[in-house]
Design an enzyme around this catalytic site. Structure first.
Site, PDB file in Angstrom:
ATOM      1  N   ASP A 195      -3.199 -13.178   7.001  1.00  0.00           N
ATOM      2  CA  ASP A 195      -4.020 -13.173   5.551  1.00  0.00           C
ATOM      3  C   ASP A 195      -4.630 -14.513   5.522  1.00  0.00           C
ATOM      4  O   ASP A 195      -4.136 -15.568   4.963  1.00  0.00           O
ATOM      5  CB  ASP A 195      -3.368 -12.984   4.559  1.00  0.00           C
ATOM      6  CG  ASP A 195      -3.591 -12.502   3.279  1.00  0.00           C
ATOM      7  OD1 ASP A 195      -4.643 -12.962   2.891  1.00  0.00           O
ATOM      8  OD2 ASP A 195      -3.672 -11.526   2.454  1.00  0.00           O
TER       9      ASP A 195
ATOM     10  N   HIS B 253       3.982 -13.604   2.216  1.00  0.00           N
ATOM     11  CA  HIS B 253       3.423 -13.907   0.612  1.00  0.00           C
ATOM     12  C   HIS B 253       3.670 -12.641  -0.074  1.00  0.00           C
ATOM     13  O   HIS B 253       3.418 -10.954   0.145  1.00  0.00           O
ATOM     14  CB  HIS B 253       1.459 -14.051   1.171  1.00  0.00           C
ATOM     15  CG  HIS B 253       1.143 -12.815   1.713  1.00  0.00           C
ATOM     16  ND1 HIS B 253       0.140 -12.296   1.072  1.00  0.00           N
ATOM     17  CD2 HIS B 253       1.150 -12.701   3.062  1.00  0.00           C
ATOM     18  CE1 HIS B 253      -0.342 -11.841   2.091  1.00  0.00           C
ATOM     19  NE2 HIS B 253       0.228 -11.539   3.250  1.00  0.00           N
TER      20      HIS B 253
ATOM     21  N   CYS C  24       0.650  -8.540  -0.201  1.00  0.00           N
ATOM     22  CA  CYS C  24       0.475  -8.887   1.629  1.00  0.00           C
ATOM     23  C   CYS C  24       0.172  -7.000   1.797  1.00  0.00           C
ATOM     24  O   CYS C  24       0.993  -6.526   1.532  1.00  0.00           O
ATOM     25  CB  CYS C  24       1.671  -8.842   2.490  1.00  0.00           C
ATOM     26  SG  CYS C  24       1.586  -8.773   4.572  1.00  0.00           S
TER      27      CYS C  24
ATOM     28  N   ARG D 152      -5.627 -15.419   2.668  1.00  0.00           N
ATOM     29  CA  ARG D 152      -5.485 -16.809   1.381  1.00  0.00           C
ATOM     30  C   ARG D 152      -4.087 -17.540   2.203  1.00  0.00           C
ATOM     31  O   ARG D 152      -3.787 -17.519   1.199  1.00  0.00           O
ATOM     32  CB  ARG D 152      -5.345 -15.496   0.630  1.00  0.00           C
ATOM     33  CG  ARG D 152      -6.519 -14.812   0.033  1.00  0.00           C
ATOM     34  CD  ARG D 152      -6.050 -13.402  -0.332  1.00  0.00           C
ATOM     35  NE  ARG D 152      -5.409 -12.677   0.009  1.00  0.00           N
ATOM     36  CZ  ARG D 152      -4.651 -11.382  -0.377  1.00  0.00           C
ATOM     37  NH1 ARG D 152      -4.882 -11.060  -1.793  1.00  0.00           N
ATOM     38  NH2 ARG D 152      -3.766 -10.624  -0.063  1.00  0.00           N
TER      39      ARG D 152
HETATM   40 CO    CO Z   1      -0.180 -10.170   4.987  1.00  0.00          CO
END
Ligand code: CO
Length: 208
Positions: free
Chosen positions: A43, A97, A100, A45
């Site tokens: 990801d 996280h 997700c 972020r």
């Molecule tokens: Co993720």
């Protein structure tokens, strides 16, 4: 996205590093001795080094969709082997996280083609913990809990490997389960009770 900007950023980054230490890149080229192996989600972020405040050379990183450690994935298995056996990291971190997309997709009924077998590993986590998860009525809370349980099960997958079991006997190495909360920026140690879990699983998975 302007890719030219990336190369300009790179030039100013080099200048900043050299201002601080003219031999910075020379030293960097001499080798690496990271203390941590970080296995996280791809990801965009959740940028590993930035959220931990670590510099180049300090963390060995592996990222994939939903921070998975499938026992048949040659990629993640090679990373664990190299980091534990040769770099001799003292900590192996699996960091999930909240929010997700991979975990969310595994909670829904959808045919995602090539992603199906990958996400099925998360459905297996759901099946292992369905009793607990089914008691959670709030969908967001259930989603967050599955993120945490997925981290826990991927840590168990790390512990199933021969290279980690061998390292446990020879030196100090610890496995940790963390979660990054995108909504607050906070990094949370799940403080998974591995002694309890290990007691349950090692009877079955001990190979070294
Ligand atoms: Co993720």
């Amino acid at each position: 996205m302007d890719l030219k900007k990336i190369f300009e950023n790179n030039q100013s980054w080099i200048q900043r590093k050299l201002q601080h230490d003219p031999a910075y890149f020379e030293k960097l080229s001499e080798g690496q001795q990271p203390g941590i192996l970080y296995i996280g989600c791809s990801d965009s972020r959740v940028s590993a080094e930035e959220l931990m405040g670590l510099a180049p050379g300090e963390v060995f990183v592996h990222r994939n969709i939903a921070n998975m450690v499938p026992n048949t994935d040659l990629n993640v298995m090679s990373v664990i082997n190299y980091a534990v056996r040769y770099l001799k990291v003292q900590h192996v971190v699996v960091c999930g996280h909240y929010y997700c997309g991979g975990v969310k997709a595994a909670m829904q009924q959808a045919d995602l083609g090539l992603l199906n077998p990958w996400l099925r590993n998360i459905r297996d986590v759901y099946r292992l913990h369905h009793e607990e998860l089914n008691t959670i009525e709030d969908e967001e809370k259930k989603y967050k809990r599955l993120v945490e349980l997925n981290v826990q099960e991927q840590c168990v997958n790390v512990i199933k490997t021969a290279v980690i079991q061998k390292a446990f006997k020879e030196r100090s190495v610890k496995v940790h389960g963390w979660v990054f909360d995108i909504r607050t920026g906070k990094l949370i140690d799940l403080e998974i009770d591995f002694d309890k879990i290990l007691h349950q699983i090692m009877e079955i998975y001990r190979i070294s």
